[in-house]
Design an enzyme around this catalytic site. Structure first.
Site, PDB file in Angstrom:
ATOM      1  N   ASP A  48      -1.751  -1.139   3.456  1.00 26.61           N
ATOM      2  CA  ASP A  48      -2.488  -1.509   4.662  1.00 26.61           C
ATOM      3  C   ASP A  48      -2.079  -2.868   5.206  1.00 26.61           C
ATOM      4  O   ASP A  48      -2.029  -3.060   6.419  1.00 26.61           O
ATOM      5  CB  ASP A  48      -3.993  -1.465   4.382  1.00 26.61           C
ATOM      6  CG  ASP A  48      -4.507  -0.039   4.352  1.00 26.61           C
ATOM      7  OD1 ASP A  48      -3.894   0.810   5.017  1.00 26.61           O
ATOM      8  OD2 ASP A  48      -5.503   0.224   3.671  1.00 26.61           O
ATOM      9  N   SER A  92     -12.347   2.174  -5.184  1.00 26.75           N
ATOM     10  CA  SER A  92     -12.459   1.576  -3.857  1.00 26.75           C
ATOM     11  C   SER A  92     -12.286   2.654  -2.795  1.00 26.75           C
ATOM     12  O   SER A  92     -11.580   3.634  -2.991  1.00 26.75           O
ATOM     13  CB  SER A  92     -11.406   0.472  -3.721  1.00 26.75           C
ATOM     14  OG  SER A  92     -10.455   0.776  -2.748  1.00 26.75           O
ATOM     15  N   ASP A 102     -16.516  -8.462   0.906  1.00 25.46           N
ATOM     16  CA  ASP A 102     -15.172  -9.018   0.895  1.00 25.46           C
ATOM     17  C   ASP A 102     -14.818  -9.712   2.208  1.00 25.46           C
ATOM     18  O   ASP A 102     -14.344 -10.849   2.212  1.00 25.46           O
ATOM     19  CB  ASP A 102     -14.135  -7.913   0.626  1.00 25.46           C
ATOM     20  CG  ASP A 102     -14.197  -7.429  -0.817  1.00 25.46           C
ATOM     21  OD1 ASP A 102     -15.245  -7.602  -1.466  1.00 25.46           O
ATOM     22  OD2 ASP A 102     -13.188  -6.870  -1.271  1.00 25.46           O
ATOM     23  N   ARG A 147      -5.029   2.091  11.054  1.00 28.05           N
ATOM     24  CA  ARG A 147      -4.662   0.676  11.068  1.00 28.05           C
ATOM     25  C   ARG A 147      -4.084   0.202  12.389  1.00 28.05           C
ATOM     26  O   ARG A 147      -4.418  -0.883  12.867  1.00 28.05           O
ATOM     27  CB  ARG A 147      -3.698   0.374   9.919  1.00 28.05           C
ATOM     28  CG  ARG A 147      -4.247   0.677   8.530  1.00 28.05           C
ATOM     29  CD  ARG A 147      -5.650   0.244   8.378  1.00 28.05           C
ATOM     30  NE  ARG A 147      -6.179   0.392   7.030  1.00 28.05           N
ATOM     31  CZ  ARG A 147      -7.472   0.315   6.760  1.00 28.05           C
ATOM     32  NH1 ARG A 147      -8.367   0.130   7.733  1.00 28.05           N
ATOM     33  NH2 ARG A 147      -7.891   0.439   5.524  1.00 28.05           N
TER      34      ARG A 147
END
Lengths: 407, 407, 407, 407
Positions: free
Chosen positions: B130, B184, B21, B101
């Site tokens: 996110d 995922s 990705d 993050r």
């Protein structure tokens, strides 16, 4: 010889278990206050026969003896409302002792009115929380009631003097009560708690013999048990599809929890009276119920409602722990909580296995979970990802202005 | 063919994993914005080799490649401060993804400054939390930074178009990435999370293959493991007496947790962007640490401090979940929390057994537990039980006046 | 020429004031969306004639015109419930604009249902809070409604283009609207707010001409006015013994406040959309009511109830300010607040003098003030001062243990 | 004849004002406890000469006499930190008495250490808050100190017996002290409070003679006074450009407030010991300072910081009111508050007029107010109104899902 600040008492309603301590209290009240004593013994699910208490009271000359099964009321009006809040004291304790005291106190006050008594008495010591919970409830319900707390008044402060007093007054002392119990226990349908003596060093693990209501995770079956709990308006109403009354449901959860080693807690907590203490709690059914309630809320409660509940929960739990069940702020918080539970209904699947109560499924006709909004798949326009850009930009605006202003 | 609102971008720092990705994003950034791309790949303990990411970036023509091991900083400055708060989102989630993050974003902004880049980019989708966490952090640290979120801009919205685009641009596609992954995953030293696809029905239990970082309680040893964790100023500093760096300590706890089936969580949670989602989390070491930290606080933290912490915790956790790590209110709450941890030190003994992490002992030179105050034995005057009478009377006074006023 | 992302709209309910801006919006909706327009004009006490709005709407070809007097509903179901909470945003603002939006939105949604409209529209700009308040209310009440916010869509972004558009479409433009107004105004029965233009520099004092609804304290009479306000269940019900409907009561308080220079506020506040703005508010009656409500609560509300209310108030006020009137967390807080107001009744005497609204007396049959408990005189045993010793000792216990532990 | 539970006391540090009551206490301590007495008299700005206290103490045979000017410490370390929080108890009271007690207690404990005293004593009664504030502070700072509270111990409970005792012991009694004072007063640099006797009926307005430190609004000048207050790190540092020490600044604000009739408060409040009481407070300078501090925060504090402060404020104020200044939770909240004040600097213009202290201007180099973001004019791209659409859509998402789920 006992001494006490002798006030003028006509008749007192005593919370009476039938055990040695409250039997001594009974006698001491008669002797010290020279007043009539009414006994009140409640079945809150502590797992003891109540008829021996009646016999003992009769033997001690009591005329007015109240023995009541309060298990349904206890679950319906005290335990379940509290579980709607996901209440945990200090992040861990399910408040099993705390929640029982207001109900006992309430019935004592009602019986005092009914029997014309001007006082109430309890057997809690002067160091613990229970004296506070009893007495705040008494005063909140009848501001003019007189309260007698023998443990704070008398001189029978050692086990030896207590037993001497009992023997002198022909109160039977069971053989196993002659020596000191290695710890002290409180129990009701929600939990058992143990504290004192062998538990007083918080560095030492409790021995297995302390536990009364659960087997250990190690002893529990190697095979998991899976159950489904049904909810309506935030309260559990069925297990595996079978509708059950509040007390029957909690009783069944207790059996399931016990068998799977669920609900033990070894905790150092902060008492309202100011010191820390170490308690061992067993709340088998309550532990399952707590997990399941969070599970059903997770799909039926809106985020705003859920987070507000989480924020006020510690305060709510503290109020119950400290004995303020009948205070207006507890009632206000309950109104807030109950308002949130109107649509908390559906079914939760819970897996019970060697100490773990794990939610593994939840469903509801009132579910707010929207697959088409959350899916990674193309969502056919349910959600426009570009909205997120504006959402983030405006949430960030104040932070950007702040950074610019501060450099 | 990809399309995007083309803004004027010179150079962009991309959070680059080396996977399919972000490799497609890399290419898409070059093609769409015709700008230079700087890649930033961090080792946060996700358990993947980083060198392949360098090779792939080089292959895609990148000149400025940053690869950094941030595990110690991650634990020391992000994970541990958060654990000082006993933070749980919605009562259960240990915030493993949320806390990573801000650190990635911070380094991207720093690298942008260092390399003269005017933009940053990330690979998070437009439906999740996110994107918010990355971008609020970006903007808070550099209010003038340009932000590119390809998933919100491009037309590669299906797996098929993504792979076509990759093949067209000579981006290698691993065989196992050709089909759709069944769910995922995000991972770092604190946790792994899994969501989507096979996990989307909250009534269906996750299959065992979903779990990556823990064995199941059923598979865990029949023998408990007991460890002792040492704390200083609220942070863990040793295991069984061995001093360990933050990352080494968490790594070791992870191994212990994994081996004992500890730290699994199957949760339906509320996202900041407004919908509910279902996630499966594995936080083996964090789950042990959370329990142990509560344990050491239980004997070293004053009640007033402990309860205040519990009351502000849900807000603090929500701020981190929502991406406000660099917001002043999070920093204010951190100041409050850190103030409380000055004397949170000592040792906690934890028993690990088939999914359970149970505190079975705690000791500290700073312990506030006072045996002589709490003991059932005669306490030699440490505590005057008669004080309790006055304490209760004045706590009850307002309730009595209330009842009198209301009748 | 106006442009807009043309969606498919059949019929739209417009919040229509009859002024220039919403008349232009009306025309623009007809032209851009080629849809039917329903106008809704409400009397919330803004002090303008409504019949001109009807004429203007008819002139612009509208068939379905709704004109309603909502003053009583506004006071009874929105203003008064909010005043029960003593709500102040950022410690000062009485939320006069915020509280009106949910009611207008609610009626628009109801009218949309009644008339078969699939959309609603409002005249709020893209920088302010009102767009959020309108639209959150719309969506909360009808999740499928389409929302048109012309100020975020069209190209009429300057006064000049707006007036050109009006003239081109034969919309009458009052002479005094041709030039730029020196500031913008919102008004209803609770307050007037002014902002923008001449008020944009927060260092510059607002000129006297900004104020519309109050005379200045300097101009107010040299003689104080004293009034008595009666309360029931937390709501005001009478002035000087005369029972009044909610709207009549607030109208009268407004006249009293205006005449005595009461209720002006010059504030820099934080908008939900992220920037600071400066507003000038006039809330004459509300300012008196706020003081009086605190006055009656001071003798009828228990401490626990009062303090809990104070603690949740900022959150409650923020929710209303941000537009979450119809959110479950606002309703939960309202349930909590309303629970507390059951016995908030009695009379408050307020002195009005040159900007000051001072409570100078309060009495109630439900008063919790107990002279015999508080008096310096001998209190005949109502209160035993020795209780205070125990009360203090146990409150101090944890602090003493802490100091001992820390040295 | 006085009686007391005679404990073994060697030396006691008495908070001594030099007035009749504390002189009687002094004598009573000597007589009852047969211990040495150390007097401590502090200038906290109460506006009384201290030298007469020295003379009187000498005359009563005291060897160790401490007289100290604590005005700067009081303002700098107690009043100003509290004002950083915008603290108001029960929404209105600026805590003038509450904040002085911890400082007096702290000095008593320090002097006890210095002089080898084993006890401290104060002159507060058994019904009020001050006994709690003194004693919690004593115990928090020295857990082993002995505390004597004569008003809770002795038999001098009427004015008559008190004066008889004074006369018998050759304590001079001023003529105006022979009769009962019509109310009781406490004063320091922050405020004066009056309570009791003529103020005990909350329906009756206080007479003008009650007020000591302010003229009435009616008597104040017809001309407004405008001042500018400078702030640094949340504290006031200058008036009209003149830098002033904390005590000098508060003294000057007091003069300005007094002259303009500012800072009167007539309040029924809830005492910590459980009853309601009525107090009349005068806080002229503090009232101005409170308004000005909110003014400077309004442009320099981020919304997240400001709202968090507002939410924790009631708790913070309650802690101070209840006497928990030296409790860890107060210190934790202070850490949070102080963290927020780092950039709270600039100038506030305040208009003083007949009881009103109105902020009419604020400016700061750290201002977060951004004209270009808020202006109605074209803002040259500072703010994209379309962002608001996404912001609203995602804030609304949960409400829409809720309505869909509930129908």
């Amino acid at each position: 010889m006992p001494s006490a600040p002798t006030r003028d008492i006509k008749k007192v309603v005593l919370a009476y278990s039938g055990g040695l301590d409250t039997s001594v209290i009974l006698k001491w009240l008669q002797e010290t206050y020279r007043c009539e004593v009414v006994t009140f013994t409640a079945d809150l699910g502590q797992g003891e026969e109540l008829e021996p208490a009646r016999k003992k009271a009769e033997m001690l000359g009591i005329k007015e003896i109240f023995i009541e099964d309060l298990r349904e009321e206890f679950c319906r009006d005290f335990v379940f409302p509290m579980f709607r809040a996901n209440a945990l004291y200090e992040g861990q304790y399910l408040l099993g002792t705390s929640i029982a005291r207001p109900l006992i106190a309430k019935r004592q006050i009602e019986i005092a009115k009914q029997t014309g008594a001007d006082a109430v008495a309890h057997g809690a010591t002067g160091k613990g929380n229970d004296q506070v919970r009893f007495e705040l409830s008494y005063y909140a319900l009848n501001p003019d009631i007189k309260v007698i707390a023998p443990w704070r008044e008398w001189s029978l402060t050692s086990r030896t003097t207590l037993i001497e007093y009992a023997e002198k007054h022909q109160i039977p002392v069971a053989k196993d009560k002659r020596g000191e119990a290695p710890f002290s226990v409180d129990a009701n349908l929600l939990h058992s708690s143990s504290e004192g003596k062998v538990l007083e060093d918080p560095w030492v693990e409790p021995e297995e013999m302390v536990y009364q209501r659960t087997i250990s995770p190690e002893e529990a079956p190697d095979q998991a048990t899976v159950i489904e709990i049904g909810f309506k308006k935030g309260d559990p109403v069925s297990i595996d599809g079978e509708a059950l009354s509040p007390a029957a449901l909690l009783t069944k959860l207790n059996a399931l929890g016990k068998a799977n080693g669920i609900g033990r807690l070894d905790l150092v907590e902060n008492r309202f009276v100011g010191m820390k203490s170490r308690g061992v709690y067993e709340t088998p059914g309550g532990t399952i119920l707590h997990a399941a309630h969070r599970g059903i809320e997770s799909i039926t409660l809106d985020r705003g409602a859920a987070h507000l509940k989480d924020e006020i929960m510690p305060r709510y739990a503290e109020l119950i722990y400290n004995g303020f069940w009948f205070a207006p702020e507890r009632e206000m918080l309950q109104a807030l909580i109950d308002k949130s539970q109107e649509h908390v209904e559906g079914t939760v699947r819970v897996k019970l296995y060697k100490g773990n109560a794990t939610v593994i499924g939840r469903k509801s006709e009132k579910s707010l979970y929207s697959l088409k909004h959350v899916t990674f798949e193309d969502d056919a326009g349910a959600y426009d990802q570009r909205d997120a850009a504006g959402f983030i930009k405006l949430n960030a605006l104040r932070l950007r202005l702040l950074k610019r202003g501060r450099g």
